[in-house]
Design an enzyme around this catalytic site. Structure first.
Site, PDB file in Angstrom:
ATOM      1  N   GLN A  40      28.084  -2.229 -50.226  1.00 37.95           N
ATOM      2  CA  GLN A  40      27.038  -1.918 -51.322  1.00 37.95           C
ATOM      3  C   GLN A  40      27.805  -0.659 -52.130  1.00 37.95           C
ATOM      4  O   GLN A  40      28.832  -0.197 -51.764  1.00 37.95           O
ATOM      5  CB  GLN A  40      26.069  -1.365 -50.609  1.00 37.95           C
ATOM      6  CG  GLN A  40      25.970  -0.360 -49.579  1.00 37.95           C
ATOM      7  CD  GLN A  40      24.853  -0.472 -48.566  1.00 37.95           C
ATOM      8  OE1 GLN A  40      23.750  -1.156 -48.778  1.00 37.95           O
ATOM      9  NE2 GLN A  40      24.937   0.066 -47.474  1.00 37.95           N
ATOM     10  N   ASP A  95      20.985   7.157 -43.095  1.00 34.82           N
ATOM     11  CA  ASP A  95      20.739   8.486 -43.712  1.00 34.82           C
ATOM     12  C   ASP A  95      20.444   9.402 -42.404  1.00 34.82           C
ATOM     13  O   ASP A  95      20.490  10.789 -42.523  1.00 34.82           O
ATOM     14  CB  ASP A  95      19.881   8.741 -44.782  1.00 34.82           C
ATOM     15  CG  ASP A  95      18.510   7.896 -44.360  1.00 34.82           C
ATOM     16  OD1 ASP A  95      17.935   8.534 -43.493  1.00 34.82           O
ATOM     17  OD2 ASP A  95      18.425   6.988 -44.820  1.00 34.82           O
ATOM     18  N   GLU A 115      23.841   0.983 -37.721  1.00 32.18           N
ATOM     19  CA  GLU A 115      23.889   1.047 -39.284  1.00 32.18           C
ATOM     20  C   GLU A 115      25.290   0.421 -39.507  1.00 32.18           C
ATOM     21  O   GLU A 115      26.240   0.581 -39.122  1.00 32.18           O
ATOM     22  CB  GLU A 115      23.865   2.665 -39.617  1.00 32.18           C
ATOM     23  CG  GLU A 115      24.561   2.978 -40.904  1.00 32.18           C
ATOM     24  CD  GLU A 115      23.655   2.172 -42.279  1.00 32.18           C
ATOM     25  OE1 GLU A 115      22.491   2.218 -42.222  1.00 32.18           O
ATOM     26  OE2 GLU A 115      24.226   1.363 -42.958  1.00 32.18           O
ATOM     27  N   ASP A 163      14.559   0.383 -40.308  1.00 32.04           N
ATOM     28  CA  ASP A 163      14.993   1.250 -41.527  1.00 32.04           C
ATOM     29  C   ASP A 163      15.891   0.753 -42.437  1.00 32.04           C
ATOM     30  O   ASP A 163      16.937   1.372 -42.537  1.00 32.04           O
ATOM     31  CB  ASP A 163      15.117   2.731 -40.908  1.00 32.04           C
ATOM     32  CG  ASP A 163      15.144   3.815 -41.982  1.00 32.04           C
ATOM     33  OD1 ASP A 163      14.772   3.447 -43.046  1.00 32.04           O
ATOM     34  OD2 ASP A 163      15.366   5.016 -41.586  1.00 32.04           O
ATOM     35  N   SER A 164      15.534  -0.449 -43.080  1.00 33.57           N
ATOM     36  CA  SER A 164      16.566  -1.210 -44.021  1.00 33.57           C
ATOM     37  C   SER A 164      16.343  -0.998 -45.331  1.00 33.57           C
ATOM     38  O   SER A 164      15.233  -0.600 -45.825  1.00 33.57           O
ATOM     39  CB  SER A 164      16.315  -2.484 -43.172  1.00 33.57           C
ATOM     40  OG  SER A 164      15.451  -3.060 -43.846  1.00 33.57           O
ATOM     41  N   THR A 165      17.380  -1.396 -46.122  1.00 31.34           N
ATOM     42  CA  THR A 165      17.372  -1.565 -47.292  1.00 31.34           C
ATOM     43  C   THR A 165      16.280  -2.943 -47.775  1.00 31.34           C
ATOM     44  O   THR A 165      16.038  -3.599 -46.705  1.00 31.34           O
ATOM     45  CB  THR A 165      18.661  -1.808 -48.002  1.00 31.34           C
ATOM     46  OG1 THR A 165      19.350  -2.411 -47.110  1.00 31.34           O
ATOM     47  CG2 THR A 165      19.419  -0.393 -48.351  1.00 31.34           C
TER      48      THR A 165
HETATM   49  N1  SAM Z   1      14.355   4.290 -46.459  1.00 32.71           N
HETATM   50  C1  SAM Z   1      15.121   3.618 -47.121  1.00 32.71           C
HETATM   51  C2  SAM Z   1      14.653   2.628 -48.081  1.00 32.71           C
HETATM   52  O1  SAM Z   1      14.592   2.968 -49.218  1.00 32.71           O
HETATM   53  O2  SAM Z   1      14.037   1.546 -48.147  1.00 32.71           O
HETATM   54  C3  SAM Z   1      16.041   2.670 -46.095  1.00 32.71           C
HETATM   55  C4  SAM Z   1      17.107   4.088 -45.927  1.00 32.71           C
HETATM   56  S1  SAM Z   1      18.591   3.342 -45.056  1.00 32.71           S
HETATM   57  C5  SAM Z   1      19.525   4.190 -45.998  1.00 32.71           C
HETATM   58  C6  SAM Z   1      18.867   1.579 -45.190  1.00 32.71           C
HETATM   59  C7  SAM Z   1      20.096   1.453 -44.473  1.00 32.71           C
HETATM   60  O3  SAM Z   1      20.202  -0.011 -44.078  1.00 32.71           O
HETATM   61  C8  SAM Z   1      21.228   1.419 -45.169  1.00 32.71           C
HETATM   62  O4  SAM Z   1      22.228   2.429 -45.154  1.00 32.71           O
HETATM   63  C9  SAM Z   1      22.221   0.193 -45.152  1.00 32.71           C
HETATM   64  O5  SAM Z   1      23.321   0.391 -45.062  1.00 32.71           O
HETATM   65  C10 SAM Z   1      21.354  -0.474 -43.827  1.00 32.71           C
HETATM   66  N2  SAM Z   1      21.417  -2.001 -43.399  1.00 32.71           N
HETATM   67  C11 SAM Z   1      21.271  -2.902 -44.495  1.00 32.71           C
HETATM   68  N3  SAM Z   1      21.607  -3.782 -43.767  1.00 32.71           N
HETATM   69  C12 SAM Z   1      21.984  -3.625 -42.359  1.00 32.71           C
HETATM   70  C13 SAM Z   1      22.463  -4.261 -41.553  1.00 32.71           C
HETATM   71  N4  SAM Z   1      22.339  -5.707 -41.514  1.00 32.71           N
HETATM   72  N5  SAM Z   1      22.554  -3.873 -40.256  1.00 32.71           N
HETATM   73  C14 SAM Z   1      22.414  -2.398 -39.991  1.00 32.71           C
HETATM   74  N6  SAM Z   1      22.249  -1.746 -41.050  1.00 32.71           N
HETATM   75  C15 SAM Z   1      21.955  -2.289 -42.217  1.00 32.71           C
END
Ligand code: SAM
Length: 287
Positions: A40, A95, A115, A163-165
């Site tokens: 990303q 984060d 992560e 806690d994902s995107t």
């Molecule tokens: N609070 C946040 C929000 O706005 O929804 C979520 C924040 S956190 C930064 C989300 C994290 O999920 C990202 O750093 C992303 O890289 C991670 N992520 C996405 N897909 C993933 C996967 N398949 N396995 C592990 N981590 C993942």
């Protein structure tokens, strides 16, 4: 008095669109980081109103000023419902804000965070040290795909925090039957999985689809809400998934007593209030 001419003002502004016709717009002091990882685009902006802000693929992940709400609410709500947590797993959360909050409970013996994107952890350590300091000695950061991790592991967890995107890009597979079924498989009998579930105001249709999926797979779901100013609509949904019906009452009033002064959003009143849903939100869940 000197006349201030607004038309001569030159500043950078950042807009995240929440719908084609609305969004959040912030005045930017400077761009601190822009990096394209294999997963990303990660951008850190310094904004006037909310301090430093992390964006992934153009979407606000957190800001210095309001991150405490999301991280406290995704963590302290489930832990205070069922404090018998020895092993916890965070999927995503690079984060480290969720890890920081979980680290406040000395009775959690082991916390793993999986992560996918190392750049997020690195950027957080550099630009958001308040999120990455004071992490539990019993915590472990694993750089890898959360989907693979839950598929392969046989470890059992008392708490899993997703806690994902949003369900695009690397996080797409974190919203599927296969992923949720594996999470259920590695959850202890009284365990809980909690996830952030987008905005009930803007994303009612998708919440309906994946909450039905969660209910079918886990058996029981318990939604709650929090107010997060920089997320779409400000109203944000979380869902706790369990194998048994959940008693949402506070189990021990003294549990957060020791560090309640350190928290800025979560408290005993918020705990019970957050489970009380407005009528239009209840309708999404058919309750
Ligand atoms: N609070 C946040 C929000 O706005 O929804 C979520 C924040 S956190 C930064 C989300 C994290 O999920 C990202 O750093 C992303 O890289 C991670 N992520 C996405 N897909 C993933 C996967 N398949 N396995 C592990 N981590 C993942």
């Amino acid at each position: 008095m000197e006349q201030f001419n607004k038309s001569q003002e030159t500043h950078l502004w950042y807009t995240e669109y929440h719908t084609p016709n609305s969004g959040i717009t912030l005045k930017v002091k400077e761009t601190l980081l822009r990096v394209k990882s294999p997963y990303q685009e990660l951008v850190i902006l310094d904004t006037y109103e909310y301090g430093k802000m992390m964006l992934l693929d153009g979407l606000v992940m957190l800001t210095e000023r309001d991150e405490f709400i999301y991280h406290e609410m995704i963590t302290h709500m489930p832990v205070n419902v069922n404090p018998n947590i020895k092993k916890a797993l965070i999927i995503g959360g690079g984060d480290c804000g969720t890890l920081r909050e979980l680290s406040k409970y000395p009775f959690i013996e082991n916390i793993k965070m999986v992560e996918i994107d190392e750049e997020v952890v690195k950027a957080s350590k550099k630009y958001f040290p308040q999120l990455t300091s004071g992490l539990s000695k019993n915590s472990e950061i694993i750089i890898g795909d959360g989907i693979d991790f839950v598929e392969k592991t046989n470890e059992i967890f008392d708490l899993i925090i997703i806690d994902s995107t949003d369900p695009i890009g690397p996080a797409e597979g974190l919203f599927t039957d296969a992923f949720y079924s594996n999470c259920r498989r590695i959850l202890s009998e009284n365990g809980m999985m909690v996830l952030q579930a987008e905005s009930p105001y803007f994303h009612a249709d998708s919440i309906k689809i994946f909450s039905d999926r969660l209910k079918r797979i886990f058996g029981f779901i318990t939604p709650y809400i929090a107010f997060i100013p920089t997320y779409p609509s400000g109203m944000w949904e979380f869902i706790i998934c369990t194998k048994k019906e959940l008693d949402t009452s506070l189990k021990s009033k003294s549990l957060i007593g020791d560090f309640e002064q350190m928290l800025k959003y979560y408290n005993h009143d918020v705990h019970s209030g957050a489970f009380k849903l407005p009528t239009f939100v209840k309708k999404i869940y058919g309750i």
